[in-house]
Design a protein around this motif. Sequence first.
Motif, PDB file in Angstrom:
ATOM      1  N   ARG A 222       0.824  -1.210   0.000  1.00 12.50           N
ATOM      2  CA  ARG A 222       0.000   0.000   0.000  1.00 12.50           C
ATOM      3  C   ARG A 222       0.861   1.265   0.000  1.00 12.50           C
ATOM      4  NH1 ARG A 222      -4.740  -1.158   4.516  1.00 12.50           N
ATOM      5  NH2 ARG A 222      -5.105  -3.364   4.009  1.00 12.50           N
ATOM      6  N   ARG A 223       1.820   1.307   0.904  1.00  8.40           N
ATOM      7  CA  ARG A 223       2.693   2.476   1.005  1.00  8.40           C
ATOM      8  C   ARG A 223       4.074   2.017   1.441  1.00  8.40           C
ATOM      9  NH1 ARG A 223       0.023   7.835   2.954  1.00  8.40           N
ATOM     10  NH2 ARG A 223      -1.025   7.226   1.027  1.00  8.40           N
ATOM     11  N   THR A 224       5.102   2.534   0.784  1.00  8.10           N
ATOM     12  CA  THR A 224       6.476   2.152   1.114  1.00  8.10           C
ATOM     13  C   THR A 224       7.221   3.324   1.732  1.00  8.10           C
ATOM     14  OG1 THR A 224       7.169   2.641  -1.158  1.00  8.10           O
ATOM     15  CG2 THR A 224       6.654   0.349  -0.622  1.00  8.10           C
ATOM     16  N   LYS A 225       8.246   2.971   2.495  1.00  3.09           N
ATOM     17  CA  LYS A 225       8.947   3.969   3.305  1.00  3.09           C
ATOM     18  C   LYS A 225      10.392   3.530   3.487  1.00  3.09           C
ATOM     19  CE  LYS A 225       8.623   5.679   8.109  1.00  3.09           C
ATOM     20  NZ  LYS A 225       7.755   5.656   9.317  1.00  3.09           N
ATOM     21  N   SER A 226      11.298   4.503   3.606  1.00  8.40           N
ATOM     22  CA  SER A 226      12.696   4.175   3.863  1.00  8.40           C
ATOM     23  C   SER A 226      13.332   5.293   4.676  1.00  8.40           C
ATOM     24  CB  SER A 226      13.468   3.972   2.555  1.00  8.40           C
ATOM     25  OG  SER A 226      14.752   3.444   2.805  1.00  8.40           O
ATOM     26  N   GLY A 227      14.473   4.977   5.294  1.00  9.66           N
ATOM     27  CA  GLY A 227      15.151   5.966   6.124  1.00  9.66           C
ATOM     28  C   GLY A 227      16.652   5.942   5.919  1.00  9.66           C
ATOM     29  N   ILE A 228      17.273   7.094   6.105  1.00 13.81           N
ATOM     30  CA  ILE A 228      18.733   7.204   6.062  1.00 13.81           C
ATOM     31  C   ILE A 228      19.198   8.004   7.273  1.00 13.81           C
ATOM     32  CG2 ILE A 228      18.906   6.989   3.559  1.00 13.81           C
ATOM     33  CD1 ILE A 228      19.147  10.002   3.377  1.00 13.81           C
ATOM     34  N   MET A 229      20.445   7.739   7.671  1.00 16.51           N
ATOM     35  CA  MET A 229      21.040   8.469   8.780  1.00 16.51           C
ATOM     36  C   MET A 229      22.224   9.274   8.264  1.00 16.51           C
ATOM     37  SD  MET A 229      22.680   5.157  10.659  1.00 16.51           S
ATOM     38  CE  MET A 229      23.487   3.917   9.647  1.00 16.51           C
ATOM     39  N   LEU A 230      22.457  10.414   8.861  1.00 15.94           N
ATOM     40  CA  LEU A 230      23.513  11.315   8.415  1.00 15.94           C
ATOM     41  C   LEU A 230      24.569  11.503   9.504  1.00 15.94           C
ATOM     42  CD1 LEU A 230      21.356  14.109   6.719  1.00 15.94           C
ATOM     43  CD2 LEU A 230      22.141  11.915   5.778  1.00 15.94           C
ATOM     44  N   GLY A 231      25.747  11.911   9.069  1.00 12.85           N
ATOM     45  CA  GLY A 231      26.830  12.158  10.011  1.00 12.85           C
ATOM     46  C   GLY A 231      27.932  11.129   9.939  1.00 12.85           C
ATOM     47  N   LEU A 232      27.898  10.281   8.910  1.00 16.65           N
ATOM     48  CA  LEU A 232      28.898   9.222   8.744  1.00 16.65           C
ATOM     49  C   LEU A 232      29.976   9.578   7.721  1.00 16.65           C
ATOM     50  CD1 LEU A 232      26.416   6.258   8.882  1.00 16.65           C
ATOM     51  CD2 LEU A 232      28.419   6.467  10.359  1.00 16.65           C
ATOM     52  N   GLY A 233      29.907  10.805   7.207  1.00 19.60           N
ATOM     53  CA  GLY A 233      30.890  11.228   6.221  1.00 19.60           C
ATOM     54  C   GLY A 233      30.334  11.361   4.824  1.00 19.60           C
ATOM     55  N   GLU A 234      29.026  11.262   4.692  1.00 21.36           N
ATOM     56  CA  GLU A 234      28.379  11.407   3.389  1.00 21.36           C
ATOM     57  C   GLU A 234      28.428  12.876   2.938  1.00 21.36           C
ATOM     58  OE1 GLU A 234      25.968  12.690   6.488  1.00 21.36           O
ATOM     59  OE2 GLU A 234      26.631  10.611   6.255  1.00 21.36           O
ATOM     60  N   LYS A 235      28.348  13.084   1.642  1.00 23.47           N
ATOM     61  CA  LYS A 235      28.321  14.427   1.084  1.00 23.47           C
ATOM     62  C   LYS A 235      26.882  14.797   0.719  1.00 23.47           C
ATOM     63  CE  LYS A 235      32.945  13.789  -0.875  1.00 23.47           C
ATOM     64  NZ  LYS A 235      33.766  13.735  -2.121  1.00 23.47           N
TER      65      LYS A 235
END
Length: 310
Positions: A222-235
């Motif tokens: 029905r509905r999809t969702k995802s998450g990301i975390m920041l502060g690991l050195g990503e640009k």
Amino acid sequence: MVSNEFVNLQSNFSTPLEVTRINMAEETTLKKPKPKWLRVKLPTGKKYTELRGVVEKYDLHTICTSGSCPNMGECWTEGTATFMILGNICTRSCGFCGVKTGRPETVEWDEPEKVARSIKIMNIKHAVITSVDRDDLKDGGSIIWAETIKAIRRSNPNTTLETLIPDFQLIHRNIDRIIEAAPEVVSHNMETVRRLTREVRIQAKYDRSLAVLKYLKDNGARRTKSGIMLGLGEKEEEVIQTMQDLADNNVDVVTIGQYLQPSKKHLPVKEFITPEQFEKYKEIGLKMGFRHVESGALVRSSYKAHKHIL
């Protein structure tokens, strides 16, 4: 000493347990001092106090309490709680995650009814179910997952559900069990950007996670969702590209939060992201077409989860 008004967050962004551990003794493990926006008020309020009493009286298990989540008071007041199934030992060893790694315990086949009972006793309006990875099981734990959803439906027909699932190694028959059980939201976290995936999620694959999200949407979720975390050195451009990858696979909801180091054995925090930067990502995500974008230092996958069914 922990003040009466504030506590410091100590955990990673999004473990399978959705845990936010509060351990002031580990403050010295982080090289960078925490900024003021990483302080939250202790949970208070009549609804929180009532639910806390119910949890203690009936010895119920929620990730909210076992992980001392900073959003617990807010979520409980809104009738949302998170529950973990399939034990507390994971078969994977992600560099950001504070969950134990090793040989999991035997599956408890009565667990679905126990979770359903807990939700009924607590009178939960919206439940989030999550689990560790169970690569040791042929079905990846998907049978227990499906039975848990069904048990909750039987006992709590008015409760809506979000399932934060592992990748099930992209085995379609295991993912199908979740789709067929028809929770309102199915979530699977990317956790980080493509370049950092091998370091952050050792046994996971960036493209495999995208493929899971695509398969869910293409086959009736029905509905999809995802998450990301920041502060690991990503640009910044990498974060935006990850968001675009999710949008290209028709993901409806994205959550973005600050990574916090569970212990000195885990990946260090490279940067504390400012509230202004989180707001920028939210604006970008909304322009990409996501239905909901939760972006902020204290955001976790289940934050404001009840709103993501709308």
